[in-house]
Design an enzyme around this catalytic site. Structure first.
Site, mmCIF file in Angstrom:
data_model
loop_
_atom_site.group_PDB
_atom_site.id
_atom_site.type_symbol
_atom_site.label_atom_id
_atom_site.label_comp_id
_atom_site.label_asym_id
_atom_site.label_seq_id
_atom_site.Cartn_x
_atom_site.Cartn_y
_atom_site.Cartn_z
ATOM 1 N N THR A 97 -4.987 -4.458 3.346
ATOM 2 C CA THR A 97 -4.430 -2.993 3.067
ATOM 3 C C THR A 97 -2.804 -3.179 3.434
ATOM 4 O O THR A 97 -2.590 -3.082 4.552
ATOM 5 C CB THR A 97 -5.274 -1.859 3.533
ATOM 6 O OG1 THR A 97 -6.528 -1.887 3.078
ATOM 7 C CG2 THR A 97 -4.378 -0.555 3.344
ATOM 8 N N LYS A 172 -5.579 1.866 -3.438
ATOM 9 C CA LYS A 172 -6.100 1.808 -1.927
ATOM 10 C C LYS A 172 -5.430 3.293 -1.223
ATOM 11 O O LYS A 172 -6.344 3.891 -0.527
ATOM 12 C CB LYS A 172 -6.078 0.641 -1.351
ATOM 13 C CG LYS A 172 -6.390 0.611 0.080
ATOM 14 C CD LYS A 172 -7.943 0.910 0.366
ATOM 15 C CE LYS A 172 -8.386 0.944 1.883
ATOM 16 N NZ LYS A 172 -8.662 -0.003 2.452
ATOM 17 N N LYS A 240 -2.154 3.442 10.164
ATOM 18 C CA LYS A 240 -1.437 2.544 9.481
ATOM 19 C C LYS A 240 -1.482 2.651 7.882
ATOM 20 O O LYS A 240 -0.186 2.771 7.349
ATOM 21 C CB LYS A 240 -1.887 1.221 9.770
ATOM 22 C CG LYS A 240 -1.093 -0.084 9.066
ATOM 23 C CD LYS A 240 -1.875 -1.298 8.874
ATOM 24 C CE LYS A 240 -2.628 -1.039 7.702
ATOM 25 N NZ LYS A 240 -3.483 -2.223 7.136
#
Length: 289
Positions: A97, A172, A240
């Site tokens: 990711t 995502k 994050k």
């Protein structure tokens, strides 16, 4: 069957690489902590490489699942990165990711070298990786994805190309934005039920059969009620990911007020010592008051 490499044997990569081996592919693995790669080979067979470049040599498809943009650059275009040894026509599939910007950057770098790069972040967590039922959101060239998809199916129940380079990472981000709001809503609902003197378990068992139902509700309500969070997708990782979402929103003009607030709520959980707690720990900041 294909000759493949897998770079990064963390909580996701370790079982994903294992599914590739079980499917009959010839797998070479690399991990920054060599002992983990050695353990993987002991369990699954295959070969251990000393560098990403060594792992990628001769591989038709190279998979990776590492930490962030900088880690990804290092294992791809770095001095000992996979791009240095990948042959013409080989495909790099990135399950990290990361940002859409780094996906586009590495797609262009790969193309200049005669290889393909697909950004393919996943959803489903550690359990999804272990059970081989991940959802893969991909961006890149159609031809490369078509070649990689049958191999990806070893650990995915859904893999879809959503657009050009960067589209996987952008999708995502949508996934994480939705989860952040859902978990906060569930945390507030459970907190309210407790404060109202209701049987929270009975409440969820009832409303989960209606419009409020979600994966988070079905899979996290019991541990949220019990205050158990020592598992799952860590708060540090979610922060994050949300930072990536908020940065991209500043770029594309999207308004994410709820996401920004939930990100701050997670910072409170971190301050409580919950950096490695599951993301469902949002309820902990409510129940402490």
């Amino acid at each position: 069957m294909s000759k493949v490499a897998f770079i990064g044997l963390g909580v996701m990569g370790y079982p994903m690489a294992g599914h590739l081996g079980k499917a009959g592919h010839v797998v070479t693995v690399y991990n920054r902590t060599a002992a983990k790669a050695e353990r993987w080979v002991g369990e699954h067979g295959g070969t251990q490489a000393a560098t990403p470049a060594e792992a990628a040599a001769g591989a038709e498809i190279v998979f990776a699942c590492v930490g962030n943009d900088d880690d990804l650059r290092e294992v791809t275009a770095g001095a000992e990165g996979a791009f240095q040894k990948m042959g013409q026509g080989a495909i790099f599939v990135d399950h990290t990711t990361a940002s859409a910007a780094v996906a586009r950057e590495l797609h262009d770098e790969a193309k200049a070298r005669g290889i393909s790069f697909i950004d393919a972040p996943v959803s489903g967590g550690q359990a999804g990786a272990e059970n081989g039922v991940l959802t893969v959101m991909a961006g890149g060239d159609e031809g490369a994805f078509a070649k990689a998809a049958p191999v990806i199916s070893a650990y995915a129940r859904m893999a879809r190309l959503l657009g050009p380079s960067g589209a996987g990472q952008l999708t995502k981000m949508v996934n994480q934005i939705c989860i952040a709001g859902l978990v906060e809503g569930l945390a507030e609902g459970l907190h309210f039920a407790k404060q109202a003197g209701l049987d929270a378990t009975a409440v969820i068992e009832t409303i989960s059969k209606g419009a409020a139902q979600s994966w988070q509700m079905e899979n996290r309500y019991k541990t949220m009620i019990e205050g158990k969070f020592d598992f799952g997708f860590a708060v540090d990782w979610m922060r994050k990911d949300l930072a990536i979402c908020l940065d991209e929103a500043r770029r594309n003009g999207a308004h994410l007020p709820v996401t920004a607030i939930v990100d701050q709520f997670y910072s409170e959980v971190q301050a409580m010592g919950g950096r490695r707690w599951d993301t469902s720990s949002l309820i902990a900041r409510l129940d402490k008051t």
